[in-house]
Design a protein around this motif. Sequence first.
Motif, PDB file in Angstrom:
ATOM      1  N   ASN A 205       0.839  -1.187   0.000  1.00  0.00           N
ATOM      2  CA  ASN A 205       0.000   0.000   0.000  1.00  0.00           C
ATOM      3  C   ASN A 205       0.885   1.252   0.000  1.00  0.00           C
ATOM      4  OD1 ASN A 205      -1.927   1.956   0.398  1.00  0.00           O
ATOM      5  ND2 ASN A 205      -2.625   1.199   2.381  1.00  0.00           N
ATOM      6  N   PHE A 207       0.072   4.110   0.809  1.00  0.00           N
ATOM      7  CA  PHE A 207      -0.359   4.991   1.895  1.00  0.00           C
ATOM      8  C   PHE A 207       0.299   4.527   3.192  1.00  0.00           C
ATOM      9  CE2 PHE A 207      -3.131   7.291   4.724  1.00  0.00           C
ATOM     10  CZ  PHE A 207      -3.593   8.369   3.976  1.00  0.00           C
ATOM     11  N   ASP A 208       1.436   5.143   3.535  1.00  0.00           N
ATOM     12  CA  ASP A 208       2.172   4.748   4.735  1.00  0.00           C
ATOM     13  C   ASP A 208       1.968   5.768   5.852  1.00  0.00           C
ATOM     14  OD1 ASP A 208       3.683   6.921   4.004  1.00  0.00           O
ATOM     15  OD2 ASP A 208       5.535   5.811   3.647  1.00  0.00           O
ATOM     16  N   GLN A 209       2.784   5.687   6.905  1.00  0.00           N
ATOM     17  CA  GLN A 209       2.572   6.549   8.068  1.00  0.00           C
ATOM     18  C   GLN A 209       2.802   8.025   7.758  1.00  0.00           C
ATOM     19  OE1 GLN A 209       5.075   4.366   7.702  1.00  0.00           O
ATOM     20  NE2 GLN A 209       6.885   4.846   8.956  1.00  0.00           N
ATOM     21  N   ASP A 212      -0.236   9.205   5.902  1.00  0.00           N
ATOM     22  CA  ASP A 212      -1.334   9.320   6.862  1.00  0.00           C
ATOM     23  C   ASP A 212      -1.251  10.631   7.640  1.00  0.00           C
ATOM     24  OD1 ASP A 212      -3.601   8.290   8.348  1.00  0.00           O
ATOM     25  OD2 ASP A 212      -2.202   7.956  10.002  1.00  0.00           O
ATOM     26  N   HIS A 390      -7.508  -0.333  -0.347  1.00  0.00           N
ATOM     27  CA  HIS A 390      -6.269  -0.843   0.234  1.00  0.00           C
ATOM     28  C   HIS A 390      -6.509  -1.204   1.696  1.00  0.00           C
ATOM     29  CE1 HIS A 390      -3.588  -0.134  -3.129  1.00  0.00           C
ATOM     30  NE2 HIS A 390      -4.141   1.049  -3.305  1.00  0.00           N
ATOM     31  N   ALA A 392      -4.612  -1.966   5.616  1.00  0.00           N
ATOM     32  CA  ALA A 392      -4.098  -1.111   6.678  1.00  0.00           C
ATOM     33  C   ALA A 392      -2.968  -0.225   6.165  1.00  0.00           C
ATOM     34  CB  ALA A 392      -3.600  -1.982   7.834  1.00  0.00           C
ATOM     35  N   ILE A 393      -2.725   0.834   6.903  1.00  0.00           N
ATOM     36  CA  ILE A 393      -1.636   1.752   6.557  1.00  0.00           C
ATOM     37  C   ILE A 393      -0.316   0.987   6.563  1.00  0.00           C
ATOM     38  CG2 ILE A 393      -0.366   3.792   7.318  1.00  0.00           C
ATOM     39  CD1 ILE A 393      -3.005   4.788   8.538  1.00  0.00           C
ATOM     40  N   ARG A 395       3.771   0.304   6.633  1.00  0.00           N
ATOM     41  CA  ARG A 395       4.923   0.827   7.355  1.00  0.00           C
ATOM     42  C   ARG A 395       6.038   1.091   6.354  1.00  0.00           C
ATOM     43  NH1 ARG A 395       3.894   3.288  11.513  1.00  0.00           N
ATOM     44  NH2 ARG A 395       6.130   3.183  12.028  1.00  0.00           N
TER      45      ARG A 395
END
Length: 440
Positions: A205, A207-209, A212, A390, A392-393, A395
Amino acid sequence: MEALDRLYRSLDARPRPEDVAVLVLEVNRSLTRRERAVIGNVAGHASRWQGFSGMSDDYARPVGAARQVAATRRLFDVDAAVDTEDPVSVLEFAELAGAGIGWDPEHTDFLADRLNREAREAAGVELSKRQYNRRFRMLRRLSAKADRLGRAQRLRSATLLASAGFVDVIDRERFGADVDAACFVAYFTARRKLRREFSLTGRENPFDQVADVLFARCRARADTDWAMIALAHPVWDVLRHLSADQLGELLGRWSAATRSLAAVLDGVWRSSDIDRATMVVRSGVDSSTWNAFAGAYNAARAAWISCLHAAGLSSLLDDAWPGKAMRVMAADLVAWHGGLHPDTSVWARLPLPWEVLDGTAACTRADVEAACREHGVDPERAGWTAPREHGAIARFRPTPELVHGVSVSDPLWGMVLRRAHVFSGKAVRAEVLGGQNTLG
């Protein structure tokens, strides 16, 4: 150059996410201590290997026709204005230069389309055969260059669209007017531009931390430029903030892109010998071109469907629902994954998407759902009939050094392996590896 300018220029390039995180820290001075800590943790990886990477930080940029135009000017003594980066302008220049010898840009075959002596005399061409041939060859090369330049530009545009959406329409003034949105768009698209890595888990994904944190800052403000974010990240959490006019405009963009890319895929498909049942690459197949346009088509199609869902108009496609386009894969990679992906069987079962879009084949939403059920695929979760969500976020992990998709230990070793054609499918250049013909 200011950090914001460098951040803006990253939209049209391929920097590592950690390098973009460094720019975000420089640009956004209002970050909280926690936000700065999260982003700083990622930015710290930019100094790994003293900031050096053996991978390009840009997509291949087409080389203009300046050299060919200059040679044509000297030979024909033509001083007309021409944009050497625009294939249409280059072709118009060639047509203008060739008017004096009766050259037709639609007929450039050296053996079949040259004028003979009688035709040259009738056209008023007062050149020797040698000089006429020289000019014909020059114009033929210039025409071919314009064609190659156009193809290269379309390929680069498609590659950028697949990974960053319509960021090319964001101007510098708009980008700088909303720093939070600008930082999110730049970082998130950098994550999406990461090269594919051979693995059994698929792409992670984007879209990471950090994404976010940056997205949360956009949500917290009342005046966020959601329309700009939607150009790069057309998902429900963004689209729901758009006005009807903004959503309609974006829907039109993605609809036009989907149809245009489908038409390109049609042409590539007709000129390729691809096994539709397996999508395993064969010798002679231009897999890079197919995969680039297939990726762009799938991204455009997914964004189009997202916009339709956000507008409550997805039923408009119920009677003509185009499927996804599968990428071609190497046989060893297919075997490594334990066989064909179920989506490949769905793709083979359905009509070709460009035939659905141009009306030459029928494919309803029910047909797509039936094909998915037949091969054990969830049509919504797999993105066949609904926007794909997607998990979970993710890492963040430092950007790996890749050689044709294979992660290597350091960039210098990667450059050696790349130069030796290791992992490329070509014969290994033993002399680069000290004369050895194996990696052992």
